[in-house]
Design an enzyme around this catalytic site. Sequence first.
Site, mmCIF file in Angstrom:
data_model
loop_
_atom_site.group_PDB
_atom_site.id
_atom_site.type_symbol
_atom_site.label_atom_id
_atom_site.label_comp_id
_atom_site.label_asym_id
_atom_site.label_seq_id
_atom_site.Cartn_x
_atom_site.Cartn_y
_atom_site.Cartn_z
ATOM 1 N N ASP A 79 -9.451 -6.154 2.254
ATOM 2 C CA ASP A 79 -8.141 -6.625 1.809
ATOM 3 C C ASP A 79 -7.877 -8.067 2.222
ATOM 4 O OD1 ASP A 79 -7.505 -4.244 0.646
ATOM 5 O OD2 ASP A 79 -6.486 -3.442 2.413
ATOM 6 N N ASP A 112 0.855 -1.184 0.000
ATOM 7 C CA ASP A 112 0.000 0.000 0.000
ATOM 8 C C ASP A 112 0.884 1.225 0.000
ATOM 9 O OD1 ASP A 112 -2.376 -1.267 0.130
ATOM 10 O OD2 ASP A 112 -2.513 -1.228 2.321
ATOM 11 N N ASP A 119 -4.876 -3.156 4.816
ATOM 12 C CA ASP A 119 -5.343 -2.722 6.132
ATOM 13 C C ASP A 119 -6.854 -2.847 6.291
ATOM 14 O OD1 ASP A 119 -5.766 -0.695 4.332
ATOM 15 O OD2 ASP A 119 -4.340 0.685 5.244
ATOM 16 N N GLU A 135 29.495 -40.460 13.411
ATOM 17 C CA GLU A 135 29.315 -41.405 14.527
ATOM 18 C C GLU A 135 28.989 -42.808 14.012
ATOM 19 O OE1 GLU A 135 26.276 -39.450 16.874
ATOM 20 O OE2 GLU A 135 27.601 -37.717 17.079
HETATM 21 P P1 ATP Z 1 -3.546 3.019 -0.121
HETATM 22 O O1 ATP Z 1 -4.276 1.882 -0.722
HETATM 23 O O2 ATP Z 1 -2.185 3.232 -0.606
HETATM 24 O O3 ATP Z 1 -3.645 3.073 1.372
HETATM 25 P P2 ATP Z 1 -5.220 5.298 -0.273
HETATM 26 O O4 ATP Z 1 -5.246 5.426 1.185
HETATM 27 O O5 ATP Z 1 -4.920 6.523 -1.031
HETATM 28 O O6 ATP Z 1 -4.247 4.251 -0.792
HETATM 29 P P3 ATP Z 1 -7.981 4.879 -0.200
HETATM 30 O O7 ATP Z 1 -7.947 5.106 1.263
HETATM 31 O O8 ATP Z 1 -8.786 3.764 -0.742
HETATM 32 O O9 ATP Z 1 -6.571 4.694 -0.774
HETATM 33 O O10 ATP Z 1 -8.439 6.248 -0.833
HETATM 34 C C1 ATP Z 1 -8.766 6.363 -2.193
HETATM 35 C C2 ATP Z 1 -9.320 7.733 -2.487
HETATM 36 O O11 ATP Z 1 -10.514 7.935 -1.744
HETATM 37 C C3 ATP Z 1 -8.391 8.857 -2.087
HETATM 38 O O12 ATP Z 1 -7.526 9.220 -3.137
HETATM 39 C C4 ATP Z 1 -9.354 9.975 -1.786
HETATM 40 O O13 ATP Z 1 -9.688 10.696 -2.931
HETATM 41 C C5 ATP Z 1 -10.586 9.264 -1.283
HETATM 42 N N1 ATP Z 1 -10.630 9.283 0.174
HETATM 43 C C6 ATP Z 1 -9.667 8.848 1.016
HETATM 44 N N2 ATP Z 1 -10.032 9.017 2.283
HETATM 45 C C7 ATP Z 1 -11.249 9.547 2.268
HETATM 46 C C8 ATP Z 1 -12.173 9.929 3.283
HETATM 47 N N3 ATP Z 1 -11.901 9.802 4.559
HETATM 48 N N4 ATP Z 1 -13.351 10.439 2.901
HETATM 49 C C9 ATP Z 1 -13.638 10.571 1.601
HETATM 50 N N5 ATP Z 1 -12.818 10.230 0.615
HETATM 51 C C10 ATP Z 1 -11.645 9.721 0.921
#
Ligand code: ATP
Length: 884
Positions: A635, A326, A631, A700
């Site tokens: 996954d 990730d 995480d 041995e």
């Molecule tokens: P990784 O898989 O490397 O952890 P990541 O954390 O960027 O990647 P996600 O958490 O799935 O992946 O986030 C994907 C997208 O969703 C982000 O690029 C963002 O635009 C949006 N996003 C992330 N967190 C939030 C949130 N708390 N609320 C709304 N949108 C979010």
Amino acid sequence: MNWYQLDVKDVEKKLHVTVNRGLTDKQVEKRQKQYGVNALEAQKKVPKWLIFLKQFQDFMVLILLAATLVAGLLGEYIDAIAIMVIVLVNGFIGFFQEQKAEKSLDKLKELSAPMAYVLRNKKWERIPSKDVVVGDVVRITSGDRIPADIRIVKSDSLETEESALTGESLPVMKHAAAIHRDHLDAQDQINMGFMSTLVTRGSGIGIVVGTGMQTVMGQIASLMANTKKVMTPLERKLAELGKILIVVALLLTALVVVLGVVQGQPLYTMFLAGVSLAVAAIPEGLPAIVTVALSLGVQRMIRKKAIVRKLSAVETLGCASVICSDKTGTMTQNKMTVKEVFINGKHLYVTGDGYELNGDYFLDKQKVDHRYSNLESMLLYGMLCNHASIVVKKGKHAIEGNPTDGALLIAARKFGLTIVNAEPYKIIKEFPFDSVRKRMSVVVEDVNQRRFLITKGAPEILLPRSTYVMDEQGRQLLKANQQKMIEQAINSMAEKALRTLAIAIKPLTKQDDLQSSILEKDLTFIGVYGMIDPPRKEVKGAIKECRSAGIKTVMITGDHAKTARAIAINLDLMPEDGQVLEGSQINNMSQQELEDVIENIYVFARVTPEHKLRIVHAFQEQGHVVAMTGDGVNDAPAIKASNIGVSMGISGTDVTKEASSLILMDDNFATIKAAIEEGRTIYENIRKFIRYLLASNVGEILVMLFAMLLSLPLPLVPVQILWVNLVTDGLPAMALGMDKAEGEVMKKRPRSLKEGVFSRGLGYKIISRGIVIGIVTLVAFMVTYQANPDHLAYARTVAFTTLVLAQLIHVFDCRSEQSIFSRNPFENMYLVLAVLSSLFLLLIVVYWQPLQPVFHTVSLSLRDWMLIFGLGALPTVLFGFTKK
Ligand code: ATP
């Protein structure tokens, strides 16, 4: 008590707790005493004496004991007692080794034990699930295992999967209202959450109504059936190999006995010698020592912040050829700061680093304030559609909760917005964020009871759902050219490695159906945040080291392709022209097509957990051994399917942790590298002591066999054989298990998963060294015997000492794949100490008079020692020169 029938208020009253405050410390203390720990009763532990007895259950050891008994009855008291004592000491060593391995595994279990999020004294805190008590207010989110039986008091799209309890694998929607019906089964009590079941979506709050054995799960006894210890592939291989070696050792021993008897040795003497030889030569303890070595390695890994959940992972780690990692939090710090805001068709720049609250907004070097249209609203929406809070830790501002959300709070604070500004708004409903939806929404009601929806998420997801856009003139229909301009803005932010997040809203009426699928469309697009998440410092070096170790690192992220590419280039994970594949492209590919291109891909962007599974399979089809991190709850399948599932200690969910074989205590990519390095070292060390033990055993057996073939008397008596086995096999072999790696382990290519134990010349080394050890011992015996034909005990003492010394010198040879001369023997002080203590014990049995009759030894002269030393060193020196 039918908790599901009670209203929340009644549950609170009955358990003397309020949902807003949680229990007090005093209440917790009292209840912990009253109810005990919150755990399903641990399996019955095997009592220590039984583990001790198990050390003697080996067939040959039993025969030896029986034979010794006969010897004792026939009047050979001293021999009989000596053999018994040696067997007993051997048993103790086995027992202590097993205890040590067990302890380190217990410690591991503790480290990876599930945690719960509870409200106590008005403060949310994370505690081990076993400390949860009745009345605790707990918060659960997707990916959690519910820590106890709870009555749900708040549900935000909360869904759980209760198949462990009900057999039903479809998720169940949970809500908070009381159900006024009698005799409901667990599966119909949809305002309850049950211990050990899984939260698959959303989040919620509940009050604990039952813990430990008083839970529904606690009543299902069958679930606590003993889990069997699973052997690691290497342990299994060795156990199988052990069976073959037993047969070989038995055949050779039988041959020794028959030859001896044919040459007129008394049957009884030969029988006892044969059984002793069999006990010494059969490597029955090998799998156990491997377990000890693995668990010692596991402890070293803990020091490097890697928790191994399955011993087998220690072996597999050394074979990893691809790490799919990730990005956010693992390669980057997960410390987001909003640096740019795109609004009204313009880029604003935000100053201030990290979680500092000071900073300003600039447009073309001009500071902007609240008169700048839409900005204040956008920042307020970002605060409302949010799950984080700003806290002070050690005098510094920090974020509690989701870092992406936290960055929005800090950005709002820089503009002067605080919690007070959010107070007039009430959140009526929430649609939580998940990595598949890539967005989060809340329905908000203001003081005039007007409702509206706020959605924030990946811009490419929100833009197609938007019909309008907000600009300085107010709400407009979103035209194609505006859409293009927004897309360009997003791209330009992403190219600067900024993580992008859009905000959109939608006015609602009270009559609107609050279903996310209907609500989250026809939105009004407000703006885009661009935030940086700096890479972790150590990651660049770790990726480089992995590359030189023949391991490819691949980034898998839910983030924008351009953002991911920029960070990957920054980390030297891929060349400038390296390829990025997006989730949407994977959707259009067959599995075969994916396999065809996968070797050229360095970054997978905008992927969902489902893609991760396909990626794992594709790499495996290409012959790779894959380590995959994860995480979130979704996954788990990919983690399970990979060869080494890696989960996050801090941000990981219970489900991913359970599915994984390695947990990173610090969520850090560099820790995977450290674990691989350790895994490779451990495997090499295991090879070292296999080589040492088996070569010793070959020596041995051969010395006895050669002597019988040459019609000589027995060169060693049973106690001597058993003593050699005890002293040379014990400590020195263990010390080899703690050896440092030879050369740089991370400069070699990964080992093949299919590689046999004896590959890379190990089998040859064992046989060749074993033969020469056997020969030099025999020569020592013959030379002395021929010079003193009447003094058999003398010749035997010389043979005995030569055999021991040859093994104790040979142990240093085993540290190297090349030659003994290529390594400094003092590098491993454990080994030096182990060898010195074995030598000391040798001197005692040779020179201490009370022991001489027991071990059939006589004192030796300096001349004898010169012969012994010369012959004993010969095998090692010889192969030191041939280097083969
Ligand atoms: P990784 O898989 O490397 O952890 P990541 O954390 O960027 O990647 P996600 O958490 O799935 O992946 O986030 C994907 C997208 O969703 C982000 O690029 C963002 O635009 C949006 N996003 C992330 N967190 C939030 C949130 N708390 N609320 C709304 N949108 C979010």
